[in-house]
Design an enzyme around this catalytic site. Structure first.
Site, PDB file in Angstrom:
ATOM      1  N   LYS A  74      -7.424  -2.426  -3.296  1.00 53.11           N
ATOM      2  CA  LYS A  74      -8.305  -1.904  -2.272  1.00 53.11           C
ATOM      3  C   LYS A  74      -7.687  -0.710  -1.550  1.00 53.11           C
ATOM      4  O   LYS A  74      -8.383   0.058  -0.902  1.00 53.11           O
ATOM      5  CB  LYS A  74      -8.566  -2.995  -1.208  1.00 53.11           C
ATOM      6  CG  LYS A  74      -9.182  -4.248  -1.721  1.00 53.11           C
ATOM      7  CD  LYS A  74      -9.301  -5.253  -0.540  1.00 53.11           C
ATOM      8  CE  LYS A  74      -9.141  -6.646  -1.024  1.00 53.11           C
ATOM      9  NZ  LYS A  74      -9.089  -7.607   0.113  1.00 53.11           N
ATOM     10  N   GLY A  75      -6.362  -0.561  -1.658  1.00 48.47           N
ATOM     11  CA  GLY A  75      -5.631   0.386  -0.808  1.00 48.47           C
ATOM     12  C   GLY A  75      -6.119   1.815  -0.868  1.00 48.47           C
ATOM     13  O   GLY A  75      -5.945   2.567   0.091  1.00 48.47           O
TER      14      GLY A  75
ATOM     15  N   GLU B 239      -4.405   6.470  -6.426  1.00 43.95           N
ATOM     16  CA  GLU B 239      -3.658   5.357  -5.820  1.00 43.95           C
ATOM     17  C   GLU B 239      -3.266   5.677  -4.390  1.00 43.95           C
ATOM     18  O   GLU B 239      -3.100   6.830  -4.019  1.00 43.95           O
ATOM     19  CB  GLU B 239      -2.382   5.089  -6.642  1.00 43.95           C
ATOM     20  CG  GLU B 239      -2.418   3.786  -7.429  1.00 43.95           C
ATOM     21  CD  GLU B 239      -2.298   2.529  -6.562  1.00 43.95           C
ATOM     22  OE1 GLU B 239      -2.770   2.507  -5.407  1.00 43.95           O
ATOM     23  OE2 GLU B 239      -1.725   1.548  -7.055  1.00 43.95           O
TER      24      GLU B 239
ATOM     25  N   ASP C   7       5.216   2.915  -5.371  1.00 43.69           N
ATOM     26  CA  ASP C   7       6.414   2.293  -4.808  1.00 43.69           C
ATOM     27  C   ASP C   7       7.385   2.021  -5.963  1.00 43.69           C
ATOM     28  O   ASP C   7       8.022   2.944  -6.459  1.00 43.69           O
ATOM     29  CB  ASP C   7       5.965   1.025  -4.065  1.00 43.69           C
ATOM     30  CG  ASP C   7       7.061   0.366  -3.262  1.00 43.69           C
ATOM     31  OD1 ASP C   7       7.913   1.092  -2.727  1.00 43.69           O
ATOM     32  OD2 ASP C   7       7.083  -0.865  -3.154  1.00 43.69           O
TER      33      ASP C   7
ATOM     34  N   LYS D 264       7.033   6.779  -2.689  1.00 46.30           N
ATOM     35  CA  LYS D 264       8.365   6.381  -2.198  1.00 46.30           C
ATOM     36  C   LYS D 264       9.321   6.515  -3.371  1.00 46.30           C
ATOM     37  O   LYS D 264       9.613   5.529  -4.058  1.00 46.30           O
ATOM     38  CB  LYS D 264       8.343   4.913  -1.753  1.00 46.30           C
ATOM     39  CG  LYS D 264       7.622   4.608  -0.461  1.00 46.30           C
ATOM     40  CD  LYS D 264       7.812   3.112  -0.156  1.00 46.30           C
ATOM     41  CE  LYS D 264       6.947   2.626   0.966  1.00 46.30           C
ATOM     42  NZ  LYS D 264       6.945   1.134   1.029  1.00 46.30           N
TER      43      LYS D 264
ATOM     44  N   VAL E   9       4.498   1.106   5.303  1.00 47.54           N
ATOM     45  CA  VAL E   9       3.481   1.856   6.039  1.00 47.54           C
ATOM     46  C   VAL E   9       2.104   1.198   5.910  1.00 47.54           C
ATOM     47  O   VAL E   9       1.810   0.548   4.914  1.00 47.54           O
ATOM     48  CB  VAL E   9       3.410   3.323   5.573  1.00 47.54           C
ATOM     49  CG1 VAL E   9       4.707   4.049   5.895  1.00 47.54           C
ATOM     50  CG2 VAL E   9       3.106   3.426   4.075  1.00 47.54           C
TER      51      VAL E   9
ATOM     52  N   ASP F  64      -2.561  -1.678   3.783  1.00 47.18           N
ATOM     53  CA  ASP F  64      -2.609  -2.886   4.606  1.00 47.18           C
ATOM     54  C   ASP F  64      -1.269  -3.596   4.720  1.00 47.18           C
ATOM     55  O   ASP F  64      -0.339  -3.362   3.942  1.00 47.18           O
ATOM     56  CB  ASP F  64      -3.583  -3.893   3.970  1.00 47.18           C
ATOM     57  CG  ASP F  64      -2.994  -4.531   2.707  1.00 47.18           C
ATOM     58  OD1 ASP F  64      -2.592  -3.778   1.803  1.00 47.18           O
ATOM     59  OD2 ASP F  64      -2.910  -5.775   2.647  1.00 47.18           O
TER      60      ASP F  64
ATOM     61  N   ARG G   1      -6.078  -1.577   7.577  1.00 51.31           N
ATOM     62  CA  ARG G   1      -6.625  -0.599   6.637  1.00 51.31           C
ATOM     63  C   ARG G   1      -7.470   0.451   7.345  1.00 51.31           C
ATOM     64  O   ARG G   1      -7.635   1.561   6.865  1.00 51.31           O
ATOM     65  CB  ARG G   1      -7.494  -1.289   5.576  1.00 51.31           C
ATOM     66  CG  ARG G   1      -6.729  -2.212   4.632  1.00 51.31           C
ATOM     67  CD  ARG G   1      -7.619  -2.573   3.446  1.00 51.31           C
ATOM     68  NE  ARG G   1      -7.130  -3.690   2.657  1.00 51.31           N
ATOM     69  CZ  ARG G   1      -6.219  -3.610   1.677  1.00 51.31           C
ATOM     70  NH1 ARG G   1      -5.679  -2.445   1.380  1.00 51.31           N
ATOM     71  NH2 ARG G   1      -5.851  -4.682   1.011  1.00 51.31           N
TER      72      ARG G   1
HETATM   73  P1  IMP Z   1       4.373  -0.748  -6.961  1.00 51.62           P
HETATM   74  O1  IMP Z   1       3.917  -1.505  -8.176  1.00 51.62           O
HETATM   75  O2  IMP Z   1       5.660  -1.294  -6.440  1.00 51.62           O
HETATM   76  O3  IMP Z   1       4.432   0.735  -7.161  1.00 51.62           O
HETATM   77  O4  IMP Z   1       3.345  -1.133  -5.827  1.00 51.62           O
HETATM   78  C1  IMP Z   1       2.315  -0.345  -5.419  1.00 51.62           C
HETATM   79  C2  IMP Z   1       1.422  -1.153  -4.506  1.00 51.62           C
HETATM   80  O5  IMP Z   1       2.185  -1.893  -3.560  1.00 51.62           O
HETATM   81  C3  IMP Z   1       0.550  -0.241  -3.714  1.00 51.62           C
HETATM   82  O6  IMP Z   1      -0.644   0.043  -4.381  1.00 51.62           O
HETATM   83  C4  IMP Z   1       0.353  -1.023  -2.430  1.00 51.62           C
HETATM   84  O7  IMP Z   1      -0.756  -1.880  -2.561  1.00 51.62           O
HETATM   85  C5  IMP Z   1       1.614  -1.833  -2.278  1.00 51.62           C
HETATM   86  N1  IMP Z   1       2.568  -1.190  -1.349  1.00 51.62           N
HETATM   87  C6  IMP Z   1       3.768  -0.675  -1.648  1.00 51.62           C
HETATM   88  N2  IMP Z   1       4.377  -0.150  -0.583  1.00 51.62           N
HETATM   89  C7  IMP Z   1       3.521  -0.342   0.439  1.00 51.62           C
HETATM   90  C8  IMP Z   1       3.566  -0.005   1.844  1.00 51.62           C
HETATM   91  O8  IMP Z   1       4.508   0.602   2.384  1.00 51.62           O
HETATM   92  N3  IMP Z   1       2.477  -0.368   2.582  1.00 51.62           N
HETATM   93  C9  IMP Z   1       1.402  -1.013   2.057  1.00 51.62           C
HETATM   94  N4  IMP Z   1       1.313  -1.340   0.759  1.00 51.62           N
HETATM   95  C10 IMP Z   1       2.371  -1.014  -0.047  1.00 51.62           C
HETATM   96 MG    MG Z   2      -2.640  -0.448  -3.953  1.00 53.38          MG
END
Ligand code: IMP
Ligand code: MG
Length: 174
Positions: free
Chosen positions: A43-44, A98, A102, A130, A152, A158, A164
């Site tokens: 949903k982000g 996206e 992260d 990040k 964040v 969220d 959100r």
């Molecule tokens: P990744 O698989 O670790 O790259 O995760 C990405 C997902 O983690 C994003 O789409 C977010 O939903 C969540 N996420 C990662 N960091 C944050 C943050 O700082 N705030 C909120 N959601 C985060």
């Molecule tokens: Mg997301």
């Protein structure tokens, strides 16, 4: 007051809007001769998708998918499809929209399942990156802002489904 927790302002609404219109201009140029399908990872990215899609001056299509990979603030590394695209993708140049890149695990997984469906191309546009947190080998072609390793919220992002609807992006303090 939309937030009842300690926070620090990271990106103001106006800055976000300005950067998204820049991204829109670049994407408009890059996809002029392509068949653009924007895919929002819910949903982000719902607010980012809404603003980015309107900043792109092209005849494009929009679709949504949803995966779950996080509980609270911690990466479980588990990625599950909650719901899938409604359109076949073979004729499209997919641009994944996206909220934040992260560890990269989520997007790496999504890119691999989309590539298996033989679209013309797959690229990533993330509002936030990040870079110091990257574990999986994944690169975004379009990045709104590179940010430090802080949790964040706001502008779609969220914490346990809250915050959100903040206009700005803020660092949540413990
Ligand atoms: P990744 O698989 O670790 O790259 O995760 C990405 C997902 O983690 C994003 O789409 C977010 O939903 C969540 N996420 C990662 N960091 C944050 C943050 O700082 N705030 C909120 N959601 C985060
Ligand atoms: Mg997301």
């Amino acid at each position: 007051m939309k937030i009842n927790s300690n926070y620090e302002l990271l990106l103001r609404e106006e800055e976000i809007k300005k950067r998204i219109s820049e991204l829109g201009e670049i994407i408009t140029k890059d996809y002029r001769d392509k068949n653009l399908l924007l895919v929002s990872v819910l949903k982000g990215s719902f607010i980012f998708m809404s603003d980015l899609s309107r900043s792109i001056d092209l005849d494009l299509k929009i679709d949504f998918m949803s995966v779950s990979s996080y509980i609270g603030t911690e990466s479980t590394g588990v990625v599950r499809i909650l719901f899938d695209l409604s359109l076949p993708v073979t004729d499209f140049d997919i641009l994944l929209v996206e909220d934040i890149l992260d560890s990269g695990r989520t997007l790496k997984y999504i890119v691999s399942i989309l590539k298996d469906r033989n679209p013309r191309s797959v690229e990533i546009c993330t509002l936030l990156d990040k870079p110091t947190r990257r574990v999986a080998d994944v690169d975004a072609k379009y990045i709104g802002f590179s940010i430090p390793d802080e949790f964040v919220v706001g502008y779609g992002l969220d914490y346990n489904e809250k915050y959100r609807n903040l206009n700005d992006i803020v660092i949540l303090k413990p």
